[in-house]
Design a protein around this motif. Structure first.
Motif, PDB file in Angstrom:
ATOM      1  N   ASN A  50      -4.068   2.692  -4.789  1.00  0.00           N
ATOM      2  CA  ASN A  50      -3.224   1.956  -6.092  1.00  0.00           C
ATOM      3  C   ASN A  50      -4.248   2.550  -7.454  1.00  0.00           C
ATOM      4  O   ASN A  50      -3.802   1.320  -7.910  1.00  0.00           O
ATOM      5  CB  ASN A  50      -3.248   0.377  -5.566  1.00  0.00           C
ATOM      6  CG  ASN A  50      -4.274   0.232  -5.622  1.00  0.00           C
ATOM      7  OD1 ASN A  50      -5.807   0.556  -5.600  1.00  0.00           O
ATOM      8  ND2 ASN A  50      -5.296  -0.887  -4.346  1.00  0.00           N
ATOM      9  N   CYS A  71      -6.939  -5.377  -6.936  1.00  0.00           N
ATOM     10  CA  CYS A  71      -7.229  -4.117  -6.813  1.00  0.00           C
ATOM     11  C   CYS A  71      -7.840  -3.554  -8.676  1.00  0.00           C
ATOM     12  O   CYS A  71      -8.062  -2.225  -8.664  1.00  0.00           O
ATOM     13  CB  CYS A  71      -6.003  -3.021  -6.407  1.00  0.00           C
ATOM     14  SG  CYS A  71      -4.574  -3.415  -7.546  1.00  0.00           S
ATOM     15  N   VAL A 104       1.115  -6.698   2.673  1.00  0.00           N
ATOM     16  CA  VAL A 104       1.431  -7.087   5.506  1.00  0.00           C
ATOM     17  C   VAL A 104       1.233  -8.449   4.769  1.00  0.00           C
ATOM     18  O   VAL A 104       2.334  -8.107   6.224  1.00  0.00           O
ATOM     19  CB  VAL A 104      -0.014  -6.599   4.791  1.00  0.00           C
ATOM     20  CG1 VAL A 104      -1.328  -7.623   4.594  1.00  0.00           C
ATOM     21  CG2 VAL A 104      -0.581  -6.835   6.727  1.00  0.00           C
ATOM     22  N   ASP A 137      -5.138   2.939   5.926  1.00  0.00           N
ATOM     23  CA  ASP A 137      -5.904   1.376   5.699  1.00  0.00           C
ATOM     24  C   ASP A 137      -6.380   0.749   4.310  1.00  0.00           C
ATOM     25  O   ASP A 137      -6.560  -0.999   3.839  1.00  0.00           O
ATOM     26  CB  ASP A 137      -7.169   1.084   5.918  1.00  0.00           C
ATOM     27  CG  ASP A 137      -7.694   1.319   7.747  1.00  0.00           C
ATOM     28  OD1 ASP A 137      -6.296   0.492   8.531  1.00  0.00           O
ATOM     29  OD2 ASP A 137      -8.547   1.696   7.935  1.00  0.00           O
ATOM     30  N   ILE A 164      -7.587  -7.706   8.968  1.00  0.00           N
ATOM     31  CA  ILE A 164      -5.604  -7.360   9.255  1.00  0.00           C
ATOM     32  C   ILE A 164      -5.352  -7.755  10.147  1.00  0.00           C
ATOM     33  O   ILE A 164      -4.386  -8.218  10.807  1.00  0.00           O
ATOM     34  CB  ILE A 164      -5.648  -5.574   8.453  1.00  0.00           C
ATOM     35  CG1 ILE A 164      -5.741  -5.393   6.885  1.00  0.00           C
ATOM     36  CG2 ILE A 164      -4.592  -5.601   9.175  1.00  0.00           C
ATOM     37  CD1 ILE A 164      -5.318  -6.726   6.508  1.00  0.00           C
ATOM     38  N   TYR A 215      -1.102   1.627 -10.848  1.00  0.00           N
ATOM     39  CA  TYR A 215      -1.944   0.808 -10.935  1.00  0.00           C
ATOM     40  C   TYR A 215      -2.174  -0.445 -11.166  1.00  0.00           C
ATOM     41  O   TYR A 215      -2.349  -1.489 -12.222  1.00  0.00           O
ATOM     42  CB  TYR A 215      -1.114  -0.445  -9.409  1.00  0.00           C
ATOM     43  CG  TYR A 215      -0.742  -1.715  -9.331  1.00  0.00           C
ATOM     44  CD1 TYR A 215       0.498  -2.860 -10.010  1.00  0.00           C
ATOM     45  CD2 TYR A 215      -1.446  -2.672  -8.544  1.00  0.00           C
ATOM     46  CE1 TYR A 215       0.706  -3.730 -10.107  1.00  0.00           C
ATOM     47  CE2 TYR A 215      -1.266  -3.931  -9.051  1.00  0.00           C
ATOM     48  CZ  TYR A 215      -0.780  -4.761 -10.144  1.00  0.00           C
ATOM     49  OH  TYR A 215       0.223  -5.589  -9.965  1.00  0.00           O
ATOM     50  N   ARG A 273      -8.666  -8.422   4.307  1.00  0.00           N
ATOM     51  CA  ARG A 273      -8.191  -9.487   3.246  1.00  0.00           C
ATOM     52  C   ARG A 273      -7.841 -10.695   2.791  1.00  0.00           C
ATOM     53  O   ARG A 273      -8.373 -11.301   4.058  1.00  0.00           O
ATOM     54  CB  ARG A 273      -6.873  -8.714   3.020  1.00  0.00           C
ATOM     55  CG  ARG A 273      -6.640  -6.841   3.020  1.00  0.00           C
ATOM     56  CD  ARG A 273      -6.506  -6.569   1.986  1.00  0.00           C
ATOM     57  NE  ARG A 273      -6.509  -5.156   1.539  1.00  0.00           N
ATOM     58  CZ  ARG A 273      -7.459  -4.110   1.942  1.00  0.00           C
ATOM     59  NH1 ARG A 273      -8.227  -4.459   2.229  1.00  0.00           N
ATOM     60  NH2 ARG A 273      -7.023  -3.104   1.854  1.00  0.00           N
ATOM     61  N   ILE A 306       0.589  -1.260  -0.424  1.00  0.00           N
ATOM     62  CA  ILE A 306      -0.131   0.030  -0.463  1.00  0.00           C
ATOM     63  C   ILE A 306       0.998   1.414   0.551  1.00  0.00           C
ATOM     64  O   ILE A 306       0.345   1.846  -0.919  1.00  0.00           O
ATOM     65  CB  ILE A 306      -1.009  -0.046   1.156  1.00  0.00           C
ATOM     66  CG1 ILE A 306      -1.683   1.158   0.916  1.00  0.00           C
ATOM     67  CG2 ILE A 306      -0.128  -0.151   2.439  1.00  0.00           C
ATOM     68  CD1 ILE A 306      -3.001   0.926   2.310  1.00  0.00           C
ATOM     69  N   ASN A 365      -5.215 -10.666  -2.925  1.00  0.00           N
ATOM     70  CA  ASN A 365      -3.528 -10.834  -2.727  1.00  0.00           C
ATOM     71  C   ASN A 365      -2.908 -12.196  -1.981  1.00  0.00           C
ATOM     72  O   ASN A 365      -3.326 -13.045  -1.590  1.00  0.00           O
ATOM     73  CB  ASN A 365      -3.921 -10.278  -1.265  1.00  0.00           C
ATOM     74  CG  ASN A 365      -4.565  -8.370  -0.605  1.00  0.00           C
ATOM     75  OD1 ASN A 365      -5.347  -8.173  -2.041  1.00  0.00           O
ATOM     76  ND2 ASN A 365      -3.958  -7.675  -0.715  1.00  0.00           N
ATOM     77  N   PRO A 375      -9.869  -3.423   7.894  1.00  0.00           N
ATOM     78  CA  PRO A 375     -10.142  -3.728   7.104  1.00  0.00           C
ATOM     79  C   PRO A 375      -9.948  -5.565   6.477  1.00  0.00           C
ATOM     80  O   PRO A 375      -9.702  -6.085   7.278  1.00  0.00           O
ATOM     81  CB  PRO A 375      -8.725  -3.255   5.956  1.00  0.00           C
ATOM     82  CG  PRO A 375      -8.429  -1.869   6.975  1.00  0.00           C
ATOM     83  CD  PRO A 375      -8.090  -2.556   8.343  1.00  0.00           C
TER      84      PRO A 375
HETATM   85  O1  GFB Z   1      -0.607  -5.487   1.997  1.00  0.00           O
HETATM   86  P1  GFB Z   1      -0.623  -4.237   1.913  1.00  0.00           P
HETATM   87  O2  GFB Z   1       0.180  -2.940   1.637  1.00  0.00           O
HETATM   88  O3  GFB Z   1      -2.134  -3.813   0.408  1.00  0.00           O
HETATM   89  O4  GFB Z   1      -2.121  -3.958   2.818  1.00  0.00           O
HETATM   90  P2  GFB Z   1      -3.351  -3.404  -0.226  1.00  0.00           P
HETATM   91  C1  GFB Z   1      -2.710  -4.237   3.098  1.00  0.00           C
HETATM   92  C2  GFB Z   1      -3.843  -4.052   4.831  1.00  0.00           C
HETATM   93  O5  GFB Z   1      -2.766  -4.374   5.749  1.00  0.00           O
HETATM   94  C3  GFB Z   1      -3.692  -2.575   4.349  1.00  0.00           C
HETATM   95  C4  GFB Z   1      -2.030  -3.329   5.947  1.00  0.00           C
HETATM   96  O6  GFB Z   1      -4.981  -2.195   5.700  1.00  0.00           O
HETATM   97  C5  GFB Z   1      -2.770  -2.033   5.404  1.00  0.00           C
HETATM   98  O7  GFB Z   1      -2.361  -0.532   5.888  1.00  0.00           O
HETATM   99  N1  GFB Z   1      -1.053  -3.300   6.770  1.00  0.00           N
HETATM  100  C6  GFB Z   1      -0.687  -3.345   8.314  1.00  0.00           C
HETATM  101  C7  GFB Z   1       0.217  -3.414   6.086  1.00  0.00           C
HETATM  102  N2  GFB Z   1       0.315  -3.522   8.405  1.00  0.00           N
HETATM  103  C8  GFB Z   1       1.391  -3.712   7.404  1.00  0.00           C
HETATM  104  C9  GFB Z   1       2.079  -3.197   7.212  1.00  0.00           C
HETATM  105  O8  GFB Z   1       3.309  -3.422   7.981  1.00  0.00           O
HETATM  106  N3  GFB Z   1       2.994  -2.787   5.663  1.00  0.00           N
HETATM  107  C10 GFB Z   1       1.676  -3.270   4.608  1.00  0.00           C
HETATM  108  N4  GFB Z   1       2.026  -3.142   3.705  1.00  0.00           N
HETATM  109  N5  GFB Z   1       0.235  -2.624   4.800  1.00  0.00           N
HETATM  110  C11 GFB Z   1      -2.115  -4.225  -2.365  1.00  0.00           C
HETATM  111  C12 GFB Z   1      -2.453  -2.397  -3.834  1.00  0.00           C
HETATM  112  O9  GFB Z   1      -3.532  -2.778  -1.392  1.00  0.00           O
HETATM  113  O10 GFB Z   1      -2.269  -4.900  -2.542  1.00  0.00           O
HETATM  114  C13 GFB Z   1      -1.168  -3.321  -4.483  1.00  0.00           C
HETATM  115  O11 GFB Z   1      -2.224  -1.512  -2.889  1.00  0.00           O
HETATM  116  C14 GFB Z   1      -2.211  -4.979  -5.287  1.00  0.00           C
HETATM  117  O12 GFB Z   1      -1.760  -2.422  -5.439  1.00  0.00           O
HETATM  118  C15 GFB Z   1      -1.922  -5.109  -3.437  1.00  0.00           C
HETATM  119  O13 GFB Z   1      -2.875  -5.084  -5.522  1.00  0.00           O
HETATM  120  C16 GFB Z   1      -2.758  -7.017  -4.129  1.00  0.00           C
HETATM  121  O14 GFB Z   1      -4.492  -5.357   0.130  1.00  0.00           O
HETATM  122  O15 GFB Z   1      -3.953  -2.326   0.296  1.00  0.00           O
END
Ligand code: GFB
Length: 316
Positions: free
Chosen positions: A139, A115, A186, A275, A250, A142, A215, A75, A171, A213
């Motif tokens: 995103n 996404c 995440v 989020d 999460i 992307y 996932r 994210i 994801n 959120p």
């Molecule tokens: O996996 P993530 O980075 O991507 O984050 P998205 C998912 C959720 O986990 C968000 C929370 O609500 C984040 O705020 N989170 C909690 C964390 N702790 C952490 C942490 O330490 N690191 C990260 N990264 N998140 C991505 C898209 O969205 O998913 C891309 O930006 C792509 O384009 C990918 O589609 C599959 O699920 O939010």
């Protein structure tokens, strides 16, 4: 569509073969008897360069192409580098798909991401909700690149009769992921944070956002199996979803990772971090209706990915 098996001698080019998704696809294809699976690192073939892609196709002459090459990230990386996520992804997929047409590639699978669907799509998200609402802002660059890829694949089908397809995984996680805390998704981020906290006996771990959120997580070995299944059983325009059909908050995911790593302290939520989309659970009925389903549970998948992390990253 009835099954149309791919020849195990076919030259299959997996673009992005060294990444999280591509490496799982290569492992699966080889395990299924494919003897001519090829790939090139970006230092050898920069997919953003049309001449490099042309030269690579001249050299290997693939009859099947799987496009698992992408600039990806979690994210924060997505929201901080929209230019790179848009431009690099558009260039790579454009060059690959156009070149695949010039070389008369028989089967091509383009991989996108959940996404692409509207931020507030009805849950679980059906394939026909594409382009029915606004995208999630963290995103959108992307997502627009991936939507362009689906459109390009469909355009080749409509104009030139190409039997090419697009799959949209939810994801993903698995061995070979990026564990960089700023750029990763995440699950690998939490694995790295909880591992360090358990080893160094910290009292707290910071989890981004509110923890609310939801996932859905698919292991890349399951995705790889789905990709081959689709290449052999699916031949329709538009995206087809690939997921597990269930999601978690999460905070629940964080607790599973805490348990696996042996961390017993407190989880603290940093609400200054985004989020992202509140929920993106895929409707996978189109895929399961064809006869495919995932096999790896989230707890088994996290456990085995953590074993891989311990053997390959934590020790490094
Ligand atoms: O996996 P993530 O980075 O991507 O984050 P998205 C998912 C959720 O986990 C968000 C929370 O609500 C984040 O705020 N989170 C909690 C964390 N702790 C952490 C942490 O330490 N690191 C990260 N990264 N998140 C991505 C898209 O969205 O998913 C891309 O930006 C792509 O384009 C990918 O589609 C599959 O699920 O939010």
């Amino acid at each position: 569509m009835s099954a149309t098996p791919l020849s195990r001698e076919a030259t299959v080019y997996v673009a992005g073969h060294h990444g999280l998704v591509g490496s799982a696809i290569v492992r699966h294809l080889r395990a299924q008897g494919f003897t001519n699976v090829v790939g090139a690192r970006s230092a050898e073939v920069d997919l953003r360069d049309p001449a490099a892609v042309q030269a690579w196709f001249e050299k290997v002459r693939p009859t099947v192409v799987v496009d698992a090459a992408a600039r990806v990230g979690g994210i924060l990386a997505n929201s901080q580098s929209p230019v790179e996520f848009l431009s690099d992804n558009l260039r790579m997929q454009l060059n690959l798909i156009d070149t695949a047409h010039r070389f008369d590639v028989e089967r091509l699978l383009f991989l996108g991401s959940s996404c692409i669907y509207p931020k507030f799509a009805e849950q679980p998200i059906r394939e026909d909700s594409l382009l029915t609402g606004k995208l999630e802002e963290t995103n959108d660059a992307y997502a627009v690149a991936k939507i362009a890829g689906i459109t390009q694949v469909d355009a080749y089908r409509r104009e030139y009769g190409r039997r090419w397809i697009s799959a949209m995984p939810t994801n993903l996680y698995g061995p070979g992921d990026n564990f960089d805390l700023q750029k990763s998704h995440v699950l690998p981020a939490l694995m790295s944070k909880f591992h360090t906290a358990a080893v160094e006996k910290h009292s707290q771990v910071v989890v981004w956002g509110t923890g609310t959120p939801r996932r859905e997580f698919l292991h890349t070995d399951d995705l790889a199996a789905a990709c081959l299944f689709l290449l052999e059983h699916y031949d329709e325009p538009g995206p087809i979803n690939v997921g597990v059909g269930e999601d978690l908050e999460i905070r629940e995911i964080a607790q599973i990772v805490a348990d696996v790593t042996g961390f017993t302290g407190e989880l603290v939520f940093d609400t200054s971090k985004p989020d992202g989309t509140p929920r993106k659970l895929l409707d996978i009925s189109r895929l399961t209706g064809l006869g495919w389903k995932p096999t790896i549970t989230i707890s088994d998948g996290i456990r085995s990915t953590y074993d891989w992390y311990l053997a390959n990253v934590a020790q490094a």
